[in-house]
Design a protein around this motif. Sequence first.
Motif, short mmCIF file in Angstrom:
data_model
loop_
_atom_site.label_atom_id
_atom_site.label_comp_id
_atom_site.label_asym_id
_atom_site.label_seq_id
_atom_site.Cartn_x
_atom_site.Cartn_y
_atom_site.Cartn_z
N GLY A 20 25.46 -3.25 -3.14
CA GLY A 20 25.74 -3.94 -4.39
C GLY A 20 26.73 -3.23 -5.27
N GLY A 21 27.62 -2.44 -4.66
CA GLY A 21 28.65 -1.75 -5.42
C GLY A 21 28.22 -0.45 -6.06
N ASP A 22 27.12 0.15 -5.61
CA ASP A 22 26.68 1.44 -6.15
C ASP A 22 25.75 2.10 -5.13
N TRP A 23 25.52 3.40 -5.30
CA TRP A 23 24.57 4.11 -4.45
C TRP A 23 23.15 3.79 -4.87
N LYS A 24 22.30 3.54 -3.87
CA LYS A 24 20.88 3.31 -4.10
C LYS A 24 20.08 4.16 -3.12
N VAL A 25 18.87 4.53 -3.51
CA VAL A 25 18.02 5.34 -2.64
C VAL A 25 17.48 4.47 -1.51
N GLN A 26 17.52 5.00 -0.29
CA GLN A 26 17.00 4.32 0.89
C GLN A 26 15.67 4.92 1.29
N PRO A 27 14.54 4.22 1.07
CA PRO A 27 13.24 4.78 1.46
C PRO A 27 13.11 4.88 2.98
N ASP A 28 12.22 5.75 3.44
CA ASP A 28 11.94 5.79 4.86
C ASP A 28 10.91 4.70 5.20
N GLY A 29 10.52 4.63 6.46
CA GLY A 29 9.65 3.56 6.90
C GLY A 29 8.26 3.58 6.31
N GLN A 42 11.07 -3.33 3.49
CA GLN A 42 9.69 -2.89 3.71
C GLN A 42 9.42 -1.53 3.09
N GLY A 43 10.39 -0.60 3.20
CA GLY A 43 10.20 0.72 2.63
C GLY A 43 9.99 0.67 1.13
N ARG A 44 10.76 -0.17 0.45
CA ARG A 44 10.59 -0.29 -1.00
C ARG A 44 9.26 -0.92 -1.35
N ARG A 45 8.84 -1.90 -0.59
CA ARG A 45 7.55 -2.54 -0.86
C ARG A 45 6.41 -1.54 -0.70
N LEU A 46 6.50 -0.70 0.32
CA LEU A 46 5.46 0.32 0.51
C LEU A 46 5.49 1.34 -0.62
N PHE A 47 6.68 1.73 -1.05
CA PHE A 47 6.79 2.65 -2.18
C PHE A 47 6.15 2.05 -3.43
N GLU A 48 6.45 0.80 -3.72
CA GLU A 48 5.90 0.16 -4.91
C GLU A 48 4.38 0.09 -4.84
N PHE A 49 3.86 -0.25 -3.66
CA PHE A 49 2.41 -0.33 -3.49
C PHE A 49 1.76 1.02 -3.74
N GLN A 50 2.34 2.08 -3.18
CA GLN A 50 1.79 3.41 -3.34
C GLN A 50 1.94 3.92 -4.77
N ARG A 51 3.08 3.63 -5.37
CA ARG A 51 3.36 4.14 -6.71
C ARG A 51 2.39 3.58 -7.76
N THR A 59 11.45 -0.76 -13.05
CA THR A 59 12.81 -1.22 -13.30
C THR A 59 13.80 -0.41 -12.48
N VAL A 60 13.63 0.91 -12.43
CA VAL A 60 14.52 1.76 -11.63
C VAL A 60 14.42 1.37 -10.16
N THR A 61 13.22 1.14 -9.68
CA THR A 61 13.02 0.75 -8.28
C THR A 61 13.71 -0.57 -7.99
N ASP A 62 13.53 -1.54 -8.86
CA ASP A 62 14.14 -2.85 -8.67
C ASP A 62 15.66 -2.77 -8.63
N GLN A 63 16.22 -1.89 -9.44
CA GLN A 63 17.67 -1.80 -9.57
C GLN A 63 18.32 -0.83 -8.60
N GLN A 64 17.61 0.27 -8.24
CA GLN A 64 18.29 1.38 -7.58
C GLN A 64 17.62 1.88 -6.31
N VAL A 65 16.71 1.10 -5.75
CA VAL A 65 16.13 1.41 -4.45
C VAL A 65 16.42 0.23 -3.53
N VAL A 66 16.88 0.52 -2.32
CA VAL A 66 17.27 -0.53 -1.37
C VAL A 66 16.06 -1.41 -1.05
N ALA A 67 16.25 -2.70 -1.15
CA ALA A 67 15.16 -3.65 -0.90
C ALA A 67 14.75 -3.63 0.57
#
Length: 251
Positions: free
Chosen positions: A220-229, A157-166, A147-155
């Motif tokens: 989206g009107g707030d700070w979100k974490v930007q994953p690396d590549g 490829q980086g987020r998809r890789l993070f989700e896969f690894q997590r 839920t945190v990832t969906d809401q607060q991590v920038v969508a």
Amino acid sequence: MGIFKRGEQRSEESGPYWKQRSWQASAVFLALVVVLGVIATLTSGSGSGDRAKAPVSKGPLSGTVTKKDGRPGGCRTDDSAGDAIPTSVPKDITWHTLGIGRVPVSASAGPTKFQGSVWWCFAHTPMGSVLAATVIPTQMSGSDWRTVTDQQVVAGQGRRLFEFQRTAVPDTDSSGSTPVTSSYAGFQVASYTGGAATIRLLIKNDQGYAKTSVSVRWSGGDWKVQPDGSGGLYSQLATEQSAVGYTLWGV
């Protein structure tokens, strides 16, 4: 990791991350297992299985309608500091337990909204970006990380890789967790624009100091974490010789 200058990279510890003394001593950063070494888990044959299919709870930023100021409904922060880089911490900072660690919260700079594991509404200022870079990734070791990832991590490829690894890493919630032996000691705003920032975080542990960096983006009107590549939320954890040059939290 490109986030550090060449001179800083010399202080990084060699060898697998799980054997590094600074990592072992930083219980607050158990979430780093997600981004600094999951390749060992993934290649060991431990697949994500059905965990990858787990549903994402609807968070407070899902489908939120922004108002004329571009902020999600109900979000109010003190943005009067503009783009000024902070040289001290807000006077209204309080410390709250989050997972197995403690994080700073400011009534003026954020997060000012709390719904489950989603702590959101950060000031559109350098101080707001510091608090977002500190608070959001700390949520990633717990069971609500999706839920945190969906809401607060920038969508992307980086987020998809993070989700896969997590999904390959067991959740570590506060119950039965390792006692905290480290804490957030300070920060540096390495770079800042109204749309993006890179924050260096200083961690104090029994052996001294360690450092890492987190990038955030205004989205989206707030700070979100930007994953690396590669899907990392943090840069490589490295030892730090002193707190000189950092703004200290004073705890």
